[in-house]
Design a protein around this motif. Structure first.
Motif, PDB file in Angstrom:
ATOM      1  N   VAL A   1       0.848  -1.192   0.000  1.00 33.03           N
ATOM      2  CA  VAL A   1       0.000   0.000   0.000  1.00 33.03           C
ATOM      3  C   VAL A   1       0.882   1.239   0.000  1.00 33.03           C
ATOM      4  CG1 VAL A   1      -1.760   1.296   1.226  1.00 33.03           C
ATOM      5  CG2 VAL A   1      -1.836  -1.205   1.215  1.00 33.03           C
ATOM      6  N   GLU A   2       0.639   2.105  -0.986  1.00 30.19           N
ATOM      7  CA  GLU A   2       1.398   3.345  -1.095  1.00 30.19           C
ATOM      8  C   GLU A   2       0.641   4.485  -0.413  1.00 30.19           C
ATOM      9  OE1 GLU A   2       1.656   1.005  -5.055  1.00 30.19           O
ATOM     10  OE2 GLU A   2       0.062   1.715  -3.727  1.00 30.19           O
ATOM     11  N   SER A   3       1.400   5.409   0.163  1.00 32.44           N
ATOM     12  CA  SER A   3       0.796   6.581   0.781  1.00 32.44           C
ATOM     13  C   SER A   3       1.818   7.721   0.800  1.00 32.44           C
ATOM     14  CB  SER A   3       0.334   6.269   2.211  1.00 32.44           C
ATOM     15  OG  SER A   3       1.433   5.902   3.020  1.00 32.44           O
ATOM     16  N   GLY A   4       1.349   8.900   1.164  1.00 30.41           N
ATOM     17  CA  GLY A   4       2.248  10.035   1.333  1.00 30.41           C
ATOM     18  C   GLY A   4       2.237  11.044   0.200  1.00 30.41           C
ATOM     19  N   GLY A   5       1.475  10.769  -0.845  1.00 26.08           N
ATOM     20  CA  GLY A   5       1.412  11.717  -1.946  1.00 26.08           C
ATOM     21  C   GLY A   5       0.689  12.994  -1.551  1.00 26.08           C
ATOM     22  N   GLY A   6       0.719  13.959  -2.460  1.00 25.02           N
ATOM     23  CA  GLY A   6       0.050  15.224  -2.209  1.00 25.02           C
ATOM     24  C   GLY A   6       0.418  16.236  -3.260  1.00 25.02           C
ATOM     25  N   SER A   7       0.048  17.479  -2.983  1.00 27.22           N
ATOM     26  CA  SER A   7       0.343  18.588  -3.897  1.00 27.22           C
ATOM     27  C   SER A   7       1.380  19.497  -3.268  1.00 27.22           C
ATOM     28  CB  SER A   7      -0.935  19.379  -4.185  1.00 27.22           C
ATOM     29  OG  SER A   7      -1.876  18.594  -4.872  1.00 27.22           O
ATOM     30  N   VAL A   8       2.423  19.797  -4.018  1.00 24.91           N
ATOM     31  CA  VAL A   8       3.474  20.692  -3.529  1.00 24.91           C
ATOM     32  C   VAL A   8       3.886  21.641  -4.642  1.00 24.91           C
ATOM     33  CG1 VAL A   8       4.374  19.049  -1.839  1.00 24.91           C
ATOM     34  CG2 VAL A   8       5.309  19.087  -4.161  1.00 24.91           C
ATOM     35  N   GLN A   9       4.562  22.699  -4.249  1.00 28.71           N
ATOM     36  CA  GLN A   9       5.098  23.640  -5.225  1.00 28.71           C
ATOM     37  C   GLN A   9       6.462  23.140  -5.703  1.00 28.71           C
ATOM     38  OE1 GLN A   9       5.121  27.515  -3.368  1.00 28.71           O
ATOM     39  NE2 GLN A   9       2.968  27.827  -3.838  1.00 28.71           N
ATOM     40  N   PRO A  10       6.896  23.591  -6.871  1.00 31.54           N
ATOM     41  CA  PRO A  10       8.242  23.222  -7.338  1.00 31.54           C
ATOM     42  C   PRO A  10       9.289  23.567  -6.289  1.00 31.54           C
ATOM     43  CG  PRO A  10       7.016  24.267  -9.093  1.00 31.54           C
ATOM     44  CD  PRO A  10       6.160  24.396  -7.853  1.00 31.54           C
ATOM     45  N   GLY A  11      10.228  22.655  -6.107  1.00 29.09           N
ATOM     46  CA  GLY A  11      11.246  22.818  -5.082  1.00 29.09           C
ATOM     47  C   GLY A  11      10.879  22.204  -3.750  1.00 29.09           C
ATOM     48  N   GLY A  12       9.627  21.765  -3.621  1.00 36.48           N
ATOM     49  CA  GLY A  12       9.167  21.176  -2.367  1.00 36.48           C
ATOM     50  C   GLY A  12       9.589  19.723  -2.210  1.00 36.48           C
ATOM     51  N   SER A  13       9.186  19.131  -1.090  1.00 36.49           N
ATOM     52  CA  SER A  13       9.561  17.753  -0.768  1.00 36.49           C
ATOM     53  C   SER A  13       8.344  16.946  -0.333  1.00 36.49           C
ATOM     54  CB  SER A  13      10.594  17.729   0.367  1.00 36.49           C
ATOM     55  OG  SER A  13      11.782  18.381  -0.001  1.00 36.49           O
TER      56      SER A  13
ATOM     57  N   GLN B   1      -0.918   9.727  -5.539  1.00 36.98           N
ATOM     58  CA  GLN B   1      -0.780  10.837  -6.494  1.00 36.98           C
ATOM     59  C   GLN B   1       0.179  11.893  -5.963  1.00 36.98           C
ATOM     60  OE1 GLN B   1      -2.395  11.498  -9.685  1.00 36.98           O
ATOM     61  NE2 GLN B   1      -0.853  13.137  -9.691  1.00 36.98           N
ATOM     62  N   VAL B   2       1.116  12.289  -6.796  1.00 38.13           N
ATOM     63  CA  VAL B   2       2.014  13.408  -6.503  1.00 38.13           C
ATOM     64  C   VAL B   2       1.789  14.476  -7.570  1.00 38.13           C
ATOM     65  CG1 VAL B   2       4.425  14.160  -6.417  1.00 38.13           C
ATOM     66  CG2 VAL B   2       3.743  11.994  -5.362  1.00 38.13           C
ATOM     67  N   THR B   3       1.488  15.685  -7.124  1.00 31.07           N
ATOM     68  CA  THR B   3       1.258  16.799  -8.047  1.00 31.07           C
ATOM     69  C   THR B   3       2.190  17.941  -7.674  1.00 31.07           C
ATOM     70  OG1 THR B   3      -1.064  16.180  -8.298  1.00 31.07           O
ATOM     71  CG2 THR B   3      -0.435  18.407  -8.987  1.00 31.07           C
ATOM     72  N   VAL B   4       2.983  18.388  -8.637  1.00 32.15           N
ATOM     73  CA  VAL B   4       3.923  19.490  -8.421  1.00 32.15           C
ATOM     74  C   VAL B   4       3.526  20.639  -9.340  1.00 32.15           C
ATOM     75  CG1 VAL B   4       6.337  20.191  -8.337  1.00 32.15           C
ATOM     76  CG2 VAL B   4       5.712  17.786  -7.941  1.00 32.15           C
ATOM     77  N   SER B   5       3.065  21.722  -8.745  1.00 31.34           N
ATOM     78  CA  SER B   5       2.628  22.863  -9.555  1.00 31.34           C
ATOM     79  C   SER B   5       2.664  24.122  -8.716  1.00 31.34           C
ATOM     80  CB  SER B   5       1.226  22.634 -10.112  1.00 31.34           C
ATOM     81  OG  SER B   5       0.293  22.596  -9.069  1.00 31.34           O
ATOM     82  N   THR B   6       2.659  25.271  -9.407  1.00 30.03           N
ATOM     83  CA  THR B   6       2.688  26.561  -8.715  1.00 30.03           C
ATOM     84  C   THR B   6       1.288  26.958  -8.312  1.00 30.03           C
ATOM     85  OG1 THR B   6       2.569  27.659 -10.859  1.00 30.03           O
ATOM     86  CG2 THR B   6       4.762  27.322  -9.903  1.00 30.03           C
TER      87      THR B   6
END
Length: 130
Positions: free
Chosen positions: A5-17, A125-130
């Motif tokens: 089971v995968e977890s920990g994804g989310g939405s972050v800005q560029p340069g984030g972790s 899901q991992v989303t990287v956007s401003t």
């Protein structure tokens, strides 16, 4: 029932972790080689990182080398993917798979798995956007 089971994804800005977790049930992860893979919208599956079962040696694709780190915590039966300096191109659903290996193609490290064409878990899901 054997399950990852995968977890920990989310939405972050560029340069984030972000730190992704892959937790096993029904078996112990320390006996398995575990790989992280991803699939971006409209694109094929791509290997990201791989940690070997006996040596704990790790491999990462060139596109994430120096930014992503795979590790395992056997006490928690979990494999992690620490992702730093995220880029919009990292946006994807991330999956962990109980098998992986690295090979060189045209001088580049490619992560793949014998389970490449099989059904994987739900992913995160991992989303990287401003």
């Amino acid at each position: 029932q054997v399950q990852l089971v995968e977890s920990g994804g989310g939405s972050v800005q560029p340069g984030g972790s972000l730190r992704l977790s892959c937790t096993a049930s029904g078996f112990t992860l320390d006996s398995k080689t575990i790989g992280w893979f991803r699939q971006a919208p409209g694109k094929g599956r791509e290997g990201v990182s791989c940690v070997m079962s006996t040596t704990n040696k790790t491999y990462s694709a060139g596109s994430v080398q120096g930014r992503f780190t795979i590790s395992r915590d056997n006490a928690k039966n979990t494999v992690y993917l620490q992702m730093n300096d995220l880029e919009p191109e990292d946006t994807a659903v991330y999956y962990c798979v109980p098998d992986c290996y690295a090979k060189r193609v045209a001088g580049l490290v490619v992560i793949t798995t014998t389970h490449f064409d099989e059904n994987w878990g739900q992913g995160t899901q991992v989303t990287v956007s401003t």
